[in-house]
Design a protein around this motif. Structure first.
Motif, PDB file in Angstrom:
ATOM      1  N   ASP A 108     140.233  44.064  25.835  1.00 26.24           N
ATOM      2  CA  ASP A 108     139.270  43.643  24.827  1.00 26.24           C
ATOM      3  C   ASP A 108     139.000  42.151  24.972  1.00 26.24           C
ATOM      4  O   ASP A 108     139.859  41.399  25.405  1.00 26.24           O
ATOM      5  N   LEU A 109     137.787  41.779  24.685  1.00 27.64           N
ATOM      6  CA  LEU A 109     137.408  40.369  24.800  1.00 27.64           C
ATOM      7  C   LEU A 109     136.453  40.035  23.664  1.00 27.64           C
ATOM      8  O   LEU A 109     135.445  40.719  23.486  1.00 27.64           O
ATOM      9  N   ARG A 110     136.795  38.999  22.900  1.00 29.50           N
ATOM     10  CA  ARG A 110     135.899  38.541  21.834  1.00 29.50           C
ATOM     11  C   ARG A 110     135.415  37.145  22.195  1.00 29.50           C
ATOM     12  O   ARG A 110     136.214  36.266  22.514  1.00 29.50           O
ATOM     13  N   ILE A 111     134.128  36.978  22.141  1.00 31.89           N
ATOM     14  CA  ILE A 111     133.553  35.665  22.456  1.00 31.89           C
ATOM     15  C   ILE A 111     132.774  35.150  21.257  1.00 31.89           C
ATOM     16  O   ILE A 111     131.992  35.888  20.650  1.00 31.89           O
TER      17      ILE A 111
ATOM     18  N   ALA B  68     127.884  42.078  29.401  1.00 32.80           N
ATOM     19  CA  ALA B  68     126.525  41.558  29.421  1.00 32.80           C
ATOM     20  C   ALA B  68     125.514  42.666  29.152  1.00 32.80           C
ATOM     21  O   ALA B  68     124.556  42.485  28.395  1.00 32.80           O
ATOM     22  N   PHE B  69     125.750  43.826  29.753  1.00 37.57           N
ATOM     23  CA  PHE B  69     124.856  44.966  29.562  1.00 37.57           C
ATOM     24  C   PHE B  69     124.805  45.381  28.088  1.00 37.57           C
ATOM     25  O   PHE B  69     123.733  45.605  27.519  1.00 37.57           O
ATOM     26  N   LEU B  70     125.975  45.466  27.454  1.00 41.36           N
ATOM     27  CA  LEU B  70     126.018  45.860  26.035  1.00 41.36           C
ATOM     28  C   LEU B  70     125.346  44.799  25.164  1.00 41.36           C
ATOM     29  O   LEU B  70     124.640  45.126  24.202  1.00 41.36           O
ATOM     30  N   GLU B  71     125.542  43.541  25.527  1.00 39.93           N
ATOM     31  CA  GLU B  71     124.943  42.467  24.727  1.00 39.93           C
ATOM     32  C   GLU B  71     123.420  42.457  24.855  1.00 39.93           C
ATOM     33  O   GLU B  71     122.706  42.275  23.857  1.00 39.93           O
ATOM     34  N   VAL B  72     122.940  42.675  26.072  1.00 38.54           N
ATOM     35  CA  VAL B  72     121.489  42.747  26.280  1.00 38.54           C
ATOM     36  C   VAL B  72     120.909  43.925  25.492  1.00 38.54           C
ATOM     37  O   VAL B  72     119.872  43.797  24.831  1.00 38.54           O
ATOM     38  N   THR B  73     121.599  45.056  25.535  1.00 41.60           N
ATOM     39  CA  THR B  73     121.118  46.235  24.796  1.00 41.60           C
ATOM     40  C   THR B  73     121.067  45.945  23.297  1.00 41.60           C
ATOM     41  O   THR B  73     120.096  46.308  22.616  1.00 41.60           O
ATOM     42  N   ALA B  74     122.088  45.258  22.780  1.00 38.18           N
ATOM     43  CA  ALA B  74     122.112  44.914  21.353  1.00 38.18           C
ATOM     44  C   ALA B  74     120.959  43.975  21.004  1.00 38.18           C
ATOM     45  O   ALA B  74     120.241  44.189  20.014  1.00 38.18           O
ATOM     46  N   THR B 110     132.285  41.238  20.522  1.00 42.99           N
ATOM     47  CA  THR B 110     133.620  41.754  20.854  1.00 42.99           C
ATOM     48  C   THR B 110     133.483  43.048  21.645  1.00 42.99           C
ATOM     49  O   THR B 110     132.905  44.013  21.157  1.00 42.99           O
ATOM     50  N   VAL B 111     134.008  43.033  22.854  1.00 36.06           N
ATOM     51  CA  VAL B 111     133.892  44.215  23.705  1.00 36.06           C
ATOM     52  C   VAL B 111     135.236  44.913  23.814  1.00 36.06           C
ATOM     53  O   VAL B 111     136.270  44.272  23.994  1.00 36.06           O
ATOM     54  N   ASP B 112     135.193  46.215  23.692  1.00 38.64           N
ATOM     55  CA  ASP B 112     136.364  47.067  23.738  1.00 38.64           C
ATOM     56  C   ASP B 112     136.225  47.903  25.023  1.00 38.64           C
ATOM     57  O   ASP B 112     135.309  48.721  25.119  1.00 38.64           O
ATOM     58  N   TYR B 113     137.077  47.647  25.999  1.00 39.65           N
ATOM     59  CA  TYR B 113     136.979  48.362  27.275  1.00 39.65           C
ATOM     60  C   TYR B 113     137.820  49.632  27.220  1.00 39.65           C
ATOM     61  O   TYR B 113     139.034  49.566  27.102  1.00 39.65           O
ATOM     62  N   LEU B 114     137.174  50.774  27.291  1.00 39.36           N
ATOM     63  CA  LEU B 114     137.875  52.044  27.091  1.00 39.36           C
ATOM     64  C   LEU B 114     138.245  52.716  28.417  1.00 39.36           C
ATOM     65  O   LEU B 114     139.269  53.386  28.508  1.00 39.36           O
ATOM     66  N   THR B 155     130.881  45.257  19.273  1.00 34.30           N
ATOM     67  CA  THR B 155     130.271  44.885  17.999  1.00 34.30           C
ATOM     68  C   THR B 155     129.900  43.410  18.089  1.00 34.30           C
ATOM     69  O   THR B 155     130.669  42.608  18.611  1.00 34.30           O
ATOM     70  N   GLY B 156     128.740  43.080  17.590  1.00 34.82           N
ATOM     71  CA  GLY B 156     128.334  41.682  17.627  1.00 34.82           C
ATOM     72  C   GLY B 156     127.570  41.282  16.388  1.00 34.82           C
ATOM     73  O   GLY B 156     127.002  42.126  15.693  1.00 34.82           O
ATOM     74  N   HIS B 157     127.605  39.982  16.114  1.00 31.76           N
ATOM     75  CA  HIS B 157     126.804  39.424  15.029  1.00 31.76           C
ATOM     76  C   HIS B 157     125.737  38.527  15.627  1.00 31.76           C
ATOM     77  O   HIS B 157     125.993  37.825  16.604  1.00 31.76           O
TER      78      HIS B 157
END
Lengths: 165, 169
Positions: A108-111, B68-74, B110-114, B155-157
């Protein structure tokens, strides 16, 4: 990812630097990690350079590249590119930790993005593996542009660990 | 009551707006990210490329590329939701990357790598949990071959851009 609860409190910026010790960049493991990281296709695509490595710490630099711009109106580099830089640097910090073997994956990584990086300037990240158990490594990282007074971004991450047998 | 517009006109307008949103961002082109649209629902597609690899032994996608992909999608899903109502009213005409509203800014992510990302295409959909005037909270799910087996979630704000009021209403 319950294991990281309560472990990832962001520290003040100065703490990462206080932990900083002179690096042994000549040991075999660090050199192996450097070669490994610099050969990764995605790191090469982003132009990442490793400037310091050893003792559970790594410093990586991402030169400014117009192809990485995320906001065309300002020319500011995309957050995603900064994520990739911090993830790479965090992984390198774990791999060069004396207690880890050269293999890890991000759990997990939070930025936190504190401010926009100045267009035209390289972004440099220092990552510190500040705690390691038999299965998890905890990492803090900070990213700066030419202005070293405020980070562009800070990150906290948990990585998988493979212990030396 | 107003007569519904012909389907081609509606589709053309929506697709042009989506294209303008994406084409203006160099990093989206660099990553090889595209979007498919069903009505207002967007699915991000990360087209596999050798340069996305972050582990050559497995091989696996770079965790940073996945983030980066998830952030762009968001970000794109949020922008899309932001312009959707104006777009449907026909208030947004001649959209180009220059005339579109600014993109939301990421506050934290915050990325959760599953699972390890396999060396093939990845897909992502974002769900906007809350969208206010200033802040938004977004959850993103990423998967590859099987929709039920996510390889990553995040999840991002976001800070919403201040935008001029569009139209005459």
């Amino acid at each position: 990812m319950r294991v990281i609860a309560g472990q990832c409190q962001p520290l003040p910026r100065s703490d990462v630097r206080r932990i900083h010790k002179p690096m042994d960049t000549t040991d075999e493991k660090s050199q192996r990690v450097r070669a490994f990281m610099e050969a990764l296709p995605h790191c090469r695509a982003l132009g990442l350079e490793m400037t310091e490595i050893g003792g559970g710490q790594a410093v990586m630099r991402m030169p400014y590249n117009p192809a990485l711009v995320g906001d065309p109106a300002t020319g500011v580099v995309a957050g995603g590119a900064v994520s990739a830089l911090m993830d790479s640097c965090g992984g390198a910090a774990v791999m060069c930790h004396p207690k880890a073997v050269a293999s890890t994956a991000t759990l997990d990584l939070r930025i936190d993005y504190m401010r926009a990086a100045t267009p035209g300037q390289a972004i440099t990240t220092r990552a510190v593996c500040h705690h390691i158990t038999r299965s998890v490594a905890f990492v803090r990282a900070e990213a700066f542009d030419d202005d070293a007074s405020t980070p562009v971004a800070v990150a906290n991450g948990a990585f998988t660990v493979e212990m030396q047998s | 009551m107003k007569r519904p517009e012909p389907i081609q006109i509606v589709k053309q307008r929506r697709d042009a707006a989506l294209a303008a949103l994406i084409e203006g961002v160099p990093y989206i082109q660099f990553m090889g990210i595209g979007f498919e649209r069903r009505g207002d629902e967007l699915t991000g597609i990360l087209h596999f490329d050798e340069k996305l690899i972050g582990n050559m032994m497995l091989p696996a996608l770079h965790g940073g590329a996945t983030a980066a992909f998830l952030e762009v999608t968001a970000t794109i899903t949020l922008s899309w939701a932001m312009i959707w109502d104006d777009l449907e009213r026909g208030d947004l005409q001649d959209l180009t990357p220059q005339t579109l509203p600014r993109l939301p800014k990421t506050i934290d992510f915050t990325v959760d790598y599953l699972r390890a990302g396999l060396p093939r295409d990845a897909y992502a959909r974002a769900r906007i949990n809350r969208k206010g005037r200033r802040y938004a909270s977004v959850h993103v799910e990423g998967w590859q071959d099987n929709r039920d087996r996510l390889h990553a979630q995040a999840t991002g704000h976001f800070l919403m851009p201040t935008r001029p009021t569009v139209g005459n209403g």
